[in-house]
Scaffold this motif. Structure first.
Motif, PDB file in Angstrom:
ATOM      1  N   MET A  56      30.253  40.461  36.481  1.00 39.81           N
ATOM      2  CA  MET A  56      28.581  41.131  34.932  1.00 39.81           C
ATOM      3  C   MET A  56      30.089  40.693  34.409  1.00 39.81           C
ATOM      4  SD  MET A  56      27.152  44.716  36.070  1.00 39.81           S
ATOM      5  CE  MET A  56      28.655  45.222  36.919  1.00 39.81           C
ATOM      6  N   CYS A  57      31.685  41.002  34.153  1.00 39.97           N
ATOM      7  CA  CYS A  57      32.626  41.041  33.445  1.00 39.97           C
ATOM      8  C   CYS A  57      32.968  39.210  32.494  1.00 39.97           C
ATOM      9  CB  CYS A  57      33.923  41.304  33.468  1.00 39.97           C
ATOM     10  SG  CYS A  57      34.122  43.183  33.793  1.00 39.97           S
ATOM     11  N   ARG A  58      32.531  38.524  33.813  1.00 38.21           N
ATOM     12  CA  ARG A  58      32.200  37.399  33.250  1.00 38.21           C
ATOM     13  C   ARG A  58      31.731  36.737  32.853  1.00 38.21           C
ATOM     14  NH1 ARG A  58      33.448  35.836  39.122  1.00 38.21           N
ATOM     15  NH2 ARG A  58      31.646  35.424  38.827  1.00 38.21           N
ATOM     16  N   ARG A  59      30.481  37.598  34.056  1.00 37.25           N
ATOM     17  CA  ARG A  59      28.957  36.498  32.091  1.00 37.25           C
ATOM     18  C   ARG A  59      28.882  37.813  30.994  1.00 37.25           C
ATOM     19  NH1 ARG A  59      25.394  33.745  35.580  1.00 37.25           N
ATOM     20  NH2 ARG A  59      25.494  33.661  37.124  1.00 37.25           N
ATOM     21  N   TRP A  60      29.463  38.542  31.292  1.00 33.49           N
ATOM     22  CA  TRP A  60      29.457  39.052  29.740  1.00 33.49           C
ATOM     23  C   TRP A  60      30.032  38.775  29.038  1.00 33.49           C
ATOM     24  CZ3 TRP A  60      32.735  44.290  28.029  1.00 33.49           C
ATOM     25  CH2 TRP A  60      31.885  44.207  26.486  1.00 33.49           C
ATOM     26  N   THR A  61      32.188  38.175  28.932  1.00 26.54           N
ATOM     27  CA  THR A  61      32.203  38.124  28.201  1.00 26.54           C
ATOM     28  C   THR A  61      32.796  36.378  28.304  1.00 26.54           C
ATOM     29  OG1 THR A  61      34.165  37.777  30.255  1.00 26.54           O
ATOM     30  CG2 THR A  61      34.269  40.185  28.423  1.00 26.54           C
ATOM     31  N   GLY A  62      31.674  35.577  29.332  1.00 22.39           N
ATOM     32  CA  GLY A  62      32.183  34.484  29.531  1.00 22.39           C
ATOM     33  C   GLY A  62      33.642  33.681  29.907  1.00 22.39           C
ATOM     34  N   SER A  63      34.065  34.237  30.712  1.00 27.52           N
ATOM     35  CA  SER A  63      35.677  33.816  30.761  1.00 27.52           C
ATOM     36  C   SER A  63      35.982  35.378  32.048  1.00 27.52           C
ATOM     37  CB  SER A  63      36.274  33.969  30.325  1.00 27.52           C
ATOM     38  OG  SER A  63      37.589  33.662  30.818  1.00 27.52           O
ATOM     39  N   ALA A  64      37.012  35.806  32.057  1.00 27.60           N
ATOM     40  CA  ALA A  64      37.249  37.726  32.389  1.00 27.60           C
ATOM     41  C   ALA A  64      37.766  37.952  31.032  1.00 27.60           C
ATOM     42  CB  ALA A  64      39.104  36.908  33.209  1.00 27.60           C
ATOM     43  N   LEU A  65      37.133  39.795  31.830  1.00 28.31           N
ATOM     44  CA  LEU A  65      37.412  40.959  30.977  1.00 28.31           C
ATOM     45  C   LEU A  65      38.814  40.983  30.931  1.00 28.31           C
ATOM     46  CD1 LEU A  65      36.635  43.220  28.692  1.00 28.31           C
ATOM     47  CD2 LEU A  65      36.137  44.301  30.610  1.00 28.31           C
ATOM     48  N   ILE A  66      39.480  41.204  30.038  1.00 24.20           N
ATOM     49  CA  ILE A  66      41.196  41.927  29.209  1.00 24.20           C
ATOM     50  C   ILE A  66      41.510  42.679  28.696  1.00 24.20           C
ATOM     51  CG2 ILE A  66      43.493  40.668  28.975  1.00 24.20           C
ATOM     52  CD1 ILE A  66      42.791  37.869  28.607  1.00 24.20           C
ATOM     53  N   ALA A  71      44.759  30.930  35.406  1.00 26.47           N
ATOM     54  CA  ALA A  71      44.976  31.682  36.055  1.00 26.47           C
ATOM     55  C   ALA A  71      46.273  32.513  35.310  1.00 26.47           C
ATOM     56  CB  ALA A  71      45.968  30.876  37.254  1.00 26.47           C
ATOM     57  N   TYR A  72      46.469  33.346  35.155  1.00 21.81           N
ATOM     58  CA  TYR A  72      47.707  33.977  33.566  1.00 21.81           C
ATOM     59  C   TYR A  72      48.739  33.959  34.957  1.00 21.81           C
ATOM     60  CZ  TYR A  72      43.264  35.479  32.448  1.00 21.81           C
ATOM     61  OH  TYR A  72      41.738  36.052  31.707  1.00 21.81           O
ATOM     62  N   GLU A  73      49.831  33.597  33.867  1.00 20.89           N
ATOM     63  CA  GLU A  73      51.233  33.679  34.132  1.00 20.89           C
ATOM     64  C   GLU A  73      51.778  34.427  34.740  1.00 20.89           C
ATOM     65  OE1 GLU A  73      53.727  32.563  30.872  1.00 20.89           O
ATOM     66  OE2 GLU A  73      53.041  30.631  31.256  1.00 20.89           O
ATOM     67  N   GLY A  74      52.910  35.194  35.521  1.00 23.21           N
ATOM     68  CA  GLY A  74      53.837  36.422  36.086  1.00 23.21           C
ATOM     69  C   GLY A  74      52.262  37.263  36.994  1.00 23.21           C
ATOM     70  N   GLN A  75      52.204  36.329  37.788  1.00 18.82           N
ATOM     71  CA  GLN A  75      51.227  37.080  38.779  1.00 18.82           C
ATOM     72  C   GLN A  75      51.851  37.394  39.538  1.00 18.82           C
ATOM     73  OE1 GLN A  75      48.277  33.960  40.058  1.00 18.82           O
ATOM     74  NE2 GLN A  75      46.477  35.778  39.913  1.00 18.82           N
ATOM     75  N   GLU A  84      45.071  42.890  37.649  1.00 21.01           N
ATOM     76  CA  GLU A  84      43.754  42.428  37.773  1.00 21.01           C
ATOM     77  C   GLU A  84      43.291  42.523  39.305  1.00 21.01           C
ATOM     78  OE1 GLU A  84      43.893  37.681  37.238  1.00 21.01           O
ATOM     79  OE2 GLU A  84      46.208  38.465  36.938  1.00 21.01           O
ATOM     80  N   ILE A  85      41.690  42.824  38.634  1.00 16.71           N
ATOM     81  CA  ILE A  85      40.743  42.875  39.865  1.00 16.71           C
ATOM     82  C   ILE A  85      40.000  41.947  39.904  1.00 16.71           C
ATOM     83  CG2 ILE A  85      41.394  45.655  39.568  1.00 16.71           C
ATOM     84  CD1 ILE A  85      38.722  45.501  37.938  1.00 16.71           C
ATOM     85  N   TYR A  86      39.470  42.408  41.147  1.00 16.49           N
ATOM     86  CA  TYR A  86      37.967  41.088  41.570  1.00 16.49           C
ATOM     87  C   TYR A  86      39.217  39.888  41.823  1.00 16.49           C
ATOM     88  CZ  TYR A  86      34.560  44.218  41.815  1.00 16.49           C
ATOM     89  OH  TYR A  86      33.281  45.188  42.088  1.00 16.49           O
ATOM     90  N   ILE A  87      40.268  40.176  42.176  1.00 12.90           N
ATOM     91  CA  ILE A  87      40.745  38.893  42.292  1.00 12.90           C
ATOM     92  C   ILE A  87      40.584  37.170  43.035  1.00 12.90           C
ATOM     93  CG2 ILE A  87      43.027  39.379  43.976  1.00 12.90           C
ATOM     94  CD1 ILE A  87      43.552  37.230  40.792  1.00 12.90           C
ATOM     95  N   ASP A  88      39.705  37.584  44.093  1.00 14.21           N
ATOM     96  CA  ASP A  88      39.307  36.973  45.207  1.00 14.21           C
ATOM     97  C   ASP A  88      37.960  36.683  45.138  1.00 14.21           C
ATOM     98  OD1 ASP A  88      38.338  39.295  44.832  1.00 14.21           O
ATOM     99  OD2 ASP A  88      37.548  39.028  47.724  1.00 14.21           O
ATOM    100  N   VAL A  89      37.386  36.517  43.785  1.00 18.10           N
ATOM    101  CA  VAL A  89      36.283  35.694  43.382  1.00 18.10           C
ATOM    102  C   VAL A  89      36.257  35.552  41.523  1.00 18.10           C
ATOM    103  CG1 VAL A  89      34.711  37.496  44.499  1.00 18.10           C
ATOM    104  CG2 VAL A  89      35.241  37.816  41.908  1.00 18.10           C
ATOM    105  N   LYS A  90      37.974  35.272  41.403  1.00 24.74           N
ATOM    106  CA  LYS A  90      37.920  34.556  40.556  1.00 24.74           C
ATOM    107  C   LYS A  90      37.585  32.734  39.981  1.00 24.74           C
ATOM    108  CE  LYS A  90      42.520  33.194  39.495  1.00 24.74           C
ATOM    109  NZ  LYS A  90      42.222  32.503  39.075  1.00 24.74           N
TER     110      LYS A  90
END
Length: 150
Positions: free
Chosen positions: A32-42, A123-127, A112-118
């Motif tokens: 849902m967040c990916r579709r809403w933002t076009g990427s990930a919701l930060i 990817a973001y630095e400093g994971q 970061e949540i839902y990391i397994d469906v990213k």
């Protein structure tokens, strides 16, 4: 962060002032967040009473699930917020995307949540420095998600 921070949509029709904005931001990779933002919701979580919308004429809302809503500008479509509407421990807060702040600097991604469906395309630095949660872990921690799996 903290103090007073301002922000708004792409076209300027929706503006807000936020107080006591934490410097810690989180990322959601759910569909849902990916579709809403076009990427990930930060986004950054702010107490609902600490956000003042200057004019709500062009602030639209959509009930994106039976437990949460998303706000957007009805003129330009900018996603303005995510908010849990179901009575729960999380219904007193609003999630503001950091991109809608006039000055989006100074935020630190701490989880970061839902990391397994990213998607594997970014990817973001400093994971290693942040808390990562899978879909199953999110459902276990936030009961409303497990009851209403997306």
């Amino acid at each position: 962060m903290s103090g007073t921070t301002t922000g708004g949509c792409l076209c300027g029709a929706v503006r807000f002032t936020a107080q006591n904005v934490p410097a810690k931001a989180g990322v959601c990779h759910c569909e849902m967040c990916r579709r809403w933002t076009g990427s990930a919701l930060i986004g950054v979580t702010v107490a609902l009473e600490n956000v003042d919308w200057q004019d709500e004429t062009h602030l639209g809302r959509i009930q994106s699930s039976h437990w949460a809503e998303r706000g957007f500008c009805t003129r330009c479509g900018t996603g303005m917020f995510f908010r849990v509407t179901m009575d729960s421990d999380y219904s007193g807060d609003i999630e503001l995307p950091i991109g809608v702040f006039d000055d989006p600097d100074g935020f630190e991604i701490t989880n970061e949540i839902y990391i397994d469906v990213k998607p594997d395309s970014y990817a973001y630095e400093g994971q290693s420095d942040r808390k990562l949660m899978t879909r199953a872990e999110c459902h276990a921690k936030f009961g409303v998600l497990a009851e209403n799996a997306d």
